[in-house]
Design an enzyme around this catalytic site. Sequence first.
Site, mmCIF file in Angstrom:
data_model
loop_
_atom_site.group_PDB
_atom_site.id
_atom_site.type_symbol
_atom_site.label_atom_id
_atom_site.label_comp_id
_atom_site.label_asym_id
_atom_site.label_seq_id
_atom_site.Cartn_x
_atom_site.Cartn_y
_atom_site.Cartn_z
ATOM 1 N N GLY B 9 3.961 38.231 8.105
ATOM 2 C CA GLY B 9 4.866 38.470 9.230
ATOM 3 C C GLY B 9 6.221 38.965 8.747
ATOM 4 N N GLY B 12 7.141 36.816 5.441
ATOM 5 C CA GLY B 12 6.193 36.992 4.344
ATOM 6 C C GLY B 12 6.037 38.448 3.924
ATOM 7 C CB SER B 113 18.276 30.411 4.021
ATOM 8 O OG SER B 113 19.235 30.867 4.962
ATOM 9 C CE LYS B 165 15.677 27.868 5.821
ATOM 10 N NZ LYS B 165 14.876 27.815 7.009
#
Lengths: 297, 297, 297, 297
Positions: B9, B12, B113, B165
Amino acid sequence: MHIGMIGLGRMGGNMAKRLRAGGHTVVGYDMSPDSGRDVTSLAELVAALPAPRVLWTMVPAGGPTDAVITELKGLLDAGDIVIDGGNTHYPDDRRHADDLAERGIDFLDCGVSGGVWGAERGYALMLGGDRAVFDRVRPLLDTLKPEGDYGLTLAGPVGGGHFAKMVHNGIEYGMMQAFGEGFATMMRSDLIDDPAATMVSWRSGSVVASWLLDLFENAVQTDPGLRGMPAVANESGEARWMVEAALELGVPTPATAAALWQRQTSRGGADDILRVVTAMRAQFGGHVTKVDEIATH
Amino acid sequence: MHIGMIGLGRMGGNMAKRLRAGGHTVVGYDMSPDSGRDVTSLAELVAALPAPRVLWTMVPAGGPTDAVITELKGLLDAGDIVIDGGNTHYPDDRRHADDLAERGIDFLDCGVSGGVWGAERGYALMLGGDRAVFDRVRPLLDTLKPEGDYGLTLAGPVGGGHFAKMVHNGIEYGMMQAFGEGFATMMRSDLIDDPAATMVSWRSGSVVASWLLDLFENAVQTDPGLRGMPAVANESGEARWMVEAALELGVPTPATAAALWQRQTSRGGADDILRVVTAMRAQFGGHVTKVDEIATH
Amino acid sequence: MHIGMIGLGRMGGNMAKRLRAGGHTVVGYDMSPDSGRDVTSLAELVAALPAPRVLWTMVPAGGPTDAVITELKGLLDAGDIVIDGGNTHYPDDRRHADDLAERGIDFLDCGVSGGVWGAERGYALMLGGDRAVFDRVRPLLDTLKPEGDYGLTLAGPVGGGHFAKMVHNGIEYGMMQAFGEGFATMMRSDLIDDPAATMVSWRSGSVVASWLLDLFENAVQTDPGLRGMPAVANESGEARWMVEAALELGVPTPATAAALWQRQTSRGGADDILRVVTAMRAQFGGHVTKVDEIATH
Amino acid sequence: MHIGMIGLGRMGGNMAKRLRAGGHTVVGYDMSPDSGRDVTSLAELVAALPAPRVLWTMVPAGGPTDAVITELKGLLDAGDIVIDGGNTHYPDDRRHADDLAERGIDFLDCGVSGGVWGAERGYALMLGGDRAVFDRVRPLLDTLKPEGDYGLTLAGPVGGGHFAKMVHNGIEYGMMQAFGEGFATMMRSDLIDDPAATMVSWRSGSVVASWLLDLFENAVQTDPGLRGMPAVANESGEARWMVEAALELGVPTPATAAALWQRQTSRGGADDILRVVTAMRAQFGGHVTKVDEIATH
């Protein structure tokens, strides 16, 4: 005692009735001809009262109260007493008192709680001013207050009555918010069959038993899920003033402010905050919330 | 190095490109045939990689990630490494690591991030797991991270990457809320001619200079008042998890929670609270907020 | 240009240096003989400047600034310009401007951000007043601001500069609170080995990259757990003013207020709240918190 | 009815007394020999009760309650009833119910409010479980509850009783916080001579009249300024669980959370946040709060 009541709306009108039922002679004045007023002007009102006179203003805070006090200053004599029972912002009390003092007129500020129930249940009264002036109008206050040991206090010097009422209303905001948070949480849980009935069961024996919870039962008797109530609320100034006063005094008031902000948010107060959040997210992640996602999420 | 990327996506796919541009050999897999995938199943993906294999999952947290890890457990060999770069809730990492460890497969959790800008700017990576495993995949991490001294850390043991995160995103929520509160306040003031230009001027020299403020300039260039942005925002879980983790650790997080609640409120989360408030006010004071008052107030 | 700088403390002194380095002629005045002042009185300062004069006051807000402006009113001529670069509460600006206007003296209010780094990095400046007056002092502003496209704005009419700075500082409070909440949460978690290093890693590539995070690295380089820092903080007024202004404008500011309240609480502001909570709990449940329990819990 | 009471502390002991006064036959068990227990083991307790048995556990939530329920599972028969009246986290109820159901033992969870006053005033009880099981123990519940129409509800299925109690305690936190904020604000104002007397005056006639305010009068009778109370408070879990449950349900609970965070802050929970704030301020402005400034501010 004799008293002139200025403003015969929901609050002033009911207070006049309670005073009369308590044996006092009330002359009522209101701007509106439909108010059931006894006289048609402040001048007539003052003329209708024996000296030393007692005048109780029960009109909207700000301009209307300012106007009444200014006019009374020109009509009254030294030794007369003006009581401001409206929701005046406490710094204005000092100004009003100083203004009237120029002509020897005494002043008390009086916070009044009790709403529409006060007529029957009595009003909680908190006053600011001199003890001697307070004592002179004590018979009136004793009639207005509820029976029993509570519901009347001389909170402090001029301004103290409205300061106390302001704090009272801030607490009221916080308590309603607390009940609201609990109800809303139960409304979304599969584990609670009837949030309204659960809340109502706490009216006796529980730590949260309170008059607000008593009133809540009235509200949910015909509308258990409160679906007929709008999810929007105005704020009337006092909680805002309390948060501001506390900020200046260095006292954090997160619960009071949360209640206030919830109401401001319901009127769109946070919309621009959300727009910034959405705009920034769109920039770094492409997460623009689409309006058609809202219903389905 | 060789790496298998699972999930092609927005995140990725971009990470695969950056890795290839850095000289690595990436085999990509995605459920969707339109994803530009190199192989059509996880089994093919595993077969296409030399041992010891490195697999990076970049799929939605929860069920999808669970499913990928369960399937990989059956396909991989001892000494292979699985890196979960999704937004997994940190307690799940321990479970995933233990599950894979039964077959000798190593595991790292990795918070990522950088959003859509990461492809070009590099991604900030925070990892959880063993130092030795971290060191083995270091060349991949060095390619994904930004140039310079920052943007990569081994935060702690398994779970530490996603915990970091989660905290990062909580801070992000708080920062965006802070900017939003400032912008919204300026939008309503007569003293600020152009809130957007004022905010943008702070990009240099001021204490609030930040990447979020840089992005803000992009957003307002075409829409200075952000009128095109919806006043509603979703929440994606991580700030909520942070507030929950902090609650259990005894750390107050009012700013982070304020940001989260603003978003929940924008989706109707506070409606029942307001209904209680309105219902109680109607009982004691007759203050029912009428819908037709809302627009004019 | 020629400029008179009033107040040669950390801020004023550095600004004078930056102005001189930029080729301007600065005459400096300060109440303190040890300040390196060029003249020993405001009268001397005014006499030392060519007309039309530009005077920049950089003294504490409130009384000291009031006093300087009152004295300047008596010394200056029509067409001179006074710039207030202190942290004045924005409503005072209107009063100052009107006061000076009686003698034809122009006024600008200027919020200044940048702290001790401004001397080298340049100051972010936000001004309030007329565009024509702003343009006349533009060469001074261009020297004080950072290089590049940002760091200088005419935010609005008189008061707008300090309003913008007030909002800026509110945002600053909220951002620091957000970072603090994240750091504190990581400090208590077993999953994060080194909270400081984790935070610092976000300086590049992450959404929270910011100048405050850059400064954070300086702070933790010698004290990674910040054990040497006191867990107490003052508040300097501006975030408080912002929350108050927003309350009046109907904008909720929970993150800004949370930051402010945390500081007020650290100074004992919530102590009486806790006493009420403890007293009520003791009444209904016998849960008096004993002092010797505190350390062991 | 016959009932076995497990746990004879402040709550369980008083409830046993109230049940006996209501004509029930109570067999009491407690781990402690000094508790006034009737039997010395759970096995003896079970043996002393006629079938179908009713057992009420009133022991600390978590491990102790788990242990009692596990042991009872081995001792009881199908058709017996276990009622958990402790402060169990609601998700544990489902587990306990399923566990006992394996042997046909019925389960009710019961939130109990009323504190030390319950013995005399009656306890507010909210239950979770099947209506049929609830009806079987109704005579016991009717004795424990206060006289009148309120104080007893079957809130929902298993878990509903403790969920309701959790929400109740969250509301309690919010209400105490609201009173605390008001009192603290009045304590710092020159306009209020006696904050305690002002609060107490609201016990009658006012919107904030409540049992908590009644209790407040007891507390201030000997200590009007509450100087003897520590400015520190523990939290016992339920408000925290409520905030967490609400977060998952998408309901903002800022007032409840504010109350909880105030307590966590009083135990040092915000110290590291303040250290970050102080460290950052020191970096950009040299504003290190010195310890010797604290007392004098």
